[in-house]
Design an enzyme around this catalytic site. Structure first.
Site, PDB file in Angstrom:
ATOM      1  N   ASP A 154       0.909  -1.366  -0.118  1.00 23.52           N
ATOM      2  CA  ASP A 154       0.065   0.149   0.074  1.00 23.52           C
ATOM      3  C   ASP A 154       0.964   1.306  -0.151  1.00 23.52           C
ATOM      4  O   ASP A 154       0.416   2.310  -0.403  1.00 23.52           O
ATOM      5  CB  ASP A 154      -0.860   0.147   1.365  1.00 23.52           C
ATOM      6  CG  ASP A 154      -2.085  -0.891   1.002  1.00 23.52           C
ATOM      7  OD1 ASP A 154      -2.593  -0.965  -0.047  1.00 23.52           O
ATOM      8  OD2 ASP A 154      -2.555  -1.234   2.282  1.00 23.52           O
ATOM      9  N   CYS A 155       2.247   1.168   0.478  1.00 25.11           N
ATOM     10  CA  CYS A 155       3.025   2.237   0.481  1.00 25.11           C
ATOM     11  C   CYS A 155       3.969   2.793  -0.768  1.00 25.11           C
ATOM     12  O   CYS A 155       4.646   3.574  -0.622  1.00 25.11           O
ATOM     13  CB  CYS A 155       3.632   2.067   1.761  1.00 25.11           C
ATOM     14  SG  CYS A 155       2.792   1.976   3.278  1.00 25.11           S
TER      15      CYS A 155
END
Ligand code: BGC
Ligand code: NOJ
Length: 811
Positions: A483-484
């Site tokens: 997600d990052c």
């Protein structure tokens, strides 16, 4: 240092020192109604959705940590204490908290009085039961005062924390006999209320928190308790609570049992009232009556225990190492159930208001639970698929209460759709139920757009094909599994969310993790198509997968390992050419598991690079070197300090991908070593460093670049649970369902002599004995089923009801 011990025969972890390095919690409830409880009675209860239907209040990020819960207070002639030690923290002569399968038991003893609180949610029940046994263990009579306490949440947990100008005026209660009803907002749009009841006459009560406690006091010094005098307060607005009061006398050796029930009731809209402003209590009284004696509570506890015995009997191993056995047979499976129920919504690190059910998370969680409750897994798959969009893309999350996609959390994470292929094929392999493929399933919950579930899978597969970048590799979208890694975000504004902002949505940033995922689950899709006779579709899909394999070999190999991505500008990420972030775990894991370049030795090389660059004492870190500055073109990953979370933390979720890839190339020693490094049962002795519960996995352990390597965070709700379960049971011990039977193909440390594995599969029980006389890691030399030799390593599906003896000799 340890703070307790395992009691495997009871399937419990027994905490004997209340000052654990962090609150060590348990989850109660199995279907609609849930509660979290810490080892000192902190926590809260909710119905289905931790955001929209929270029954009791809890303050996250509080000082001190874990303040507020289901408390009982004893005032023994001025000496005030709690059975669970908190909130008063009065020293106890003895203390234990036994966290078991969906129940917790707190036992505190002081000055000849013992209090035992058993807390659980009976099966199929919208209520939590707290049974209190009070026993005089001294030689003299005892006379003391006893108080219960909970604080109501005004239903919407987010609103409850922020909309105080309204909330301080809305709270409403009713007290009838020994029951305190929480009917806030019932007169308007709600058709639900809650109650807290006890099965004996009370001598007083409180429903206004601040009158009970004293406005300036904390929960450790409530005035009513310290003065031994309830206020009989009636809450109007402010903060409603529920406290029962008893005066109790016990002869030496005498025991008194009280049963408290915290229940949730829904009534139909036309039947809300008994009389003007008086709520309809009929269903509440029926619910209380189910638990109003100690015998009834015992019977419910027995049902719960039988339920778990049954669930856990599906897979049972005997390896000769109790740490492995307790992980596989008890705690890892238990954690898989919890992640399946909660996704990433409510833990002591997830506040229950931010995230609902994750599309990718729930699909992955399913692989750890499908063997226990295939029917519920089927329902979950349909719920998830119903939120998918027509082009195959997905909402990133949906709310459990409404089962609708949550706009606020965004979408466009291009790994999302592919996980649906994993969950569905695992479900079919487990259950043999192909009918799920014909089920008509909506898009974005719109029934008029429904197609077969198979078509959902096809669109999932095609979503990648339709979203390829300049190198023929999958576009990453907002991010992939990581997600990052926000390659289209370009955020320079501190108030922007990395998770939902796209400042420059280009069609250039590509992901090697999705490439590997596409090959792995694309091959699963092809296998499924063949299985159901869709040979043309299989052939078309095969060309797409072949093209992807070629693209990875041409543009995704860095010489010693797989690249991680191409950024917005088409520059490499995860290459030896980079200054930081030269190598990443995810693409090694996924391209490795997919076997891309297996023949040419690429997988082996990639695994050796992982060992050399990413492995450390506490597990495999996500990337190296860690990022030490902010890269606007990479996003959130470079915001974390080195060694934490997605920036070179040991992200336990992805370690199993490496274990599985190692089993593909036959290195059982490495695979097992990686598994043992992060598995909690092996970390009990370093609990003071590890910090979180020694019975469940944590999302993240601080990596080698961190200030305190080995310190874990974010326990419980993590895909780590399901993936580690898959790694140890299906790839290391090697027992894996397939369409036509149960495959047994272990990859274990060479030193092992073998192990035993009992597996229930489609109604039959397989008692599998694996022997390893030649001390190899991998290879099945012979396999017999009820004495008859079978070629290969798949046991053909046996008749339901049969008990099958399977002998496997490795070599
Ligand atoms: C975390 C991720 C998480 C994401 C979405 C990020 O801050 O580092 O692990 O998946 O938020 O909630
Ligand atoms: C936690 C999220 O729940 C999960 O979806 C994600 O894959 C990992 N973080 C990695 O970023």
């Amino acid at each position: 240092m340890k703070f307790g011990h395992y009691d495997d025969s009871a399937r419990e972890y027994v905490i004997t020192n209340p000052r654990t390095p962090y609150p060590w919690i348990n989850y109660l409830g199995n279907e609609d109604f849930f509660s979290l409880t810490s080892n000192t009675s902190g926590g809260y209860t909710f119905y289905k959705d931790a955001k929209f239907r929270r029954l009791t209040r809890y303050r996250y990020n509080n000082v001190p940590v874990d303040n507020g819960g289901k408390y009982f207070y004893i005032n023994d002639n001025g000496d005030v204490w709690n059975p669970g030690w908190k909130p008063t923290q009065t020293p106890l002569d003895s203390y234990s908290c036994r966290h078991g399968m969906s129940y917790s038991v707190f036992t505190g003893e002081r000055n000849g009085l013992r209090a035992e609180v058993t807390q659980f949610i009976p099966l199929k029940t919208w209520a939590e039961v707290l049974r209190v046994k009070l026993k005089n263990t001294s030689n003299a009579p005892k006379k003391f005062k006893f108080f219960s306490f909970i604080e109501w949440c005004l239903w919407n947990a987010e609103d409850d924390m922020q909309n105080l100008q309204r909330n301080f005026s809305t709270g409403e209660v009713e007290v009838v006999g020994s029951t305190i009803y929480h009917k806030t907002e019932f007169k308007e749009r709600r058709n639900h209320y809650a109650f807290y009841n006890v099965n004996a006459p009370i001598q007083g009560f409180d429903t206004d928190r601040d009158q009970w406690k004293g406005l300036y006091n904390n929960f450790d010094r409530p005035d009513a308790v310290f003065e031994g005098k309830p206020r009989n307060s009636e809450a109007h607005g402010w903060s409603p609570c529920a406290s029962h009061y008893f005066e109790i006398e016990l002869a030496p050796g005498e025991e008194k049992v009280l049963v408290f029930t915290l229940g949730y009731i829904e009534v139909d809209k036309d039947n809300k009232w008994e009389s003007k402003s008086i709520i309809n209590k009929k269903p509440a009284l029926e619910l209380m009556a189910r638990f109003d004696t100690n015998e009834k509570v015992d019977a419910e506890l027995k049902k719960l225990s039988d339920y778990w015995s049954n669930l856990l009997s599906t897979i049972e191993v005997k390896t000769g190492d109790e740490r492995i056995d307790r992980s596989v047979n008890i705690w890892n499976q238990y954690q898989c159930m919890v992640t399946f129920n909660m996704s990433r919504s409510a833990s002591f690190f997830e506040t229950g208001i931010g995230r609902g059910m994750g599309f990718r998370d729930s699909n992955q969680d399913l692989i750890g639970f499908v063997h226990q409750v295939p029917e519920r897994a089927r329902e979950r798959i349909i719920d998830i698929a119903s939120t998918q969009f027509e082009d195959g893309s997905a909402y990133h999350q949906y709310q459990p209460l409404t089962k609708r996609g949550n706009h606020a959390v965004g979408g466009n994470f291009n790994d999302d759709p592919l996980w649906l292929i994993l969950s569905t094929t695992d479900y079919i392999k487990e259950s043999g139920d192909y009918s799920i493929l014909d089920e008509m399933v909506p898009y974005d919950n719109d029934a008029s757009k429904a197609t077969s579930h198979f078509e959902h899978l096809r669109r999932s597969f095609m979503h990648t094909v339709n979203n390829l970048g300049p190198h023929g590799l999958p576009l990453i979208g907002r991010a992939d599994w990581n997600d990052c890694l926000n390659l289209n975000c370009f955020s320079s504004e501190p108030n922007e969310s990395f998770q939902t902002t796209n400042n420059q949505m280009g069609r250039t940033a590509e992901s090697l993790m999705i490439a590997g995922q596409f090959v792995l689950y694309g091959n699963e899709y092809i296998k499924l198509c063949k299985q159901i006779g869709k040979h043309e579709e299989a052939a078309v899909a095969q060309t797409h997968v072949d093209n992807m394999v070629a693209a990875v070999k041409a543009h995704g190999w860095d010489g010693e390992w797989f690249l991680r991505a191409y950024d917005f500008y088409g520059k490499k990420i995860g290459s030896n050419e980079n200054e930081e972030g030269k190598i990443f775990i995810e693409s090694q894991g996924f391209c490795g598991m997919a076997g891309i370049g297996l023949e040419e030795g690429l997988v082996k090389k990639a695994m050796d690079s992982v060992k050399e660059h990413l492995d450390c004492e506490y597990g495999i870190v996500l990337n190296q070197p860690a990022f030490t500055k902010y890269y606007i073109e990479y996003g959130e990953i470079s915001t974390y300090p080195a060694g934490y979370k997605e920036n070179a933390g040991i992200f336990c979720h992805n370690n199993p991908w490496i274990m599985i890839a190692e089993t593909l190339i036959g290195d059982g020693d490495r695979a097992f070593d990686y598994w043992a490094k992060i598995t909690p049962a092996f970390l009990q002795d370093i609990s003071d460093l590890h910090k979180v519960e020694p019975y469940v996995y944590a999302q993240m352990i601080a990596g080698k670049d961190a200030y305190k390597p080995g310190e874990a965070k974010n326990s419980w709700l993590t895909g780590t649970a399901a993936w580690n379960f898959a790694a140890i049971t299906q790839y290391i011990l090697g027992v894996k369902p397939d369409y036509t039977g149960l495959a047994v193909n272990p990859c274990i440390p060479k030193a092992w002599d073998g192990f035993a594995f009992t597996r229930k599969f489609r109604g039959a029980t397989y008692n599998i004995t694996v022997k390893n006389p030649n001390h190899v890691s991998k290879g099945v030399k012979s396999l017999t089923v009820n004495g008859a030799a079978v070629t290969g390593f798949v046991i053909p599906t046996q008749a339901a009801g049969s008990v099958v003896d399977v002998q496997v000799v490795m070599g």
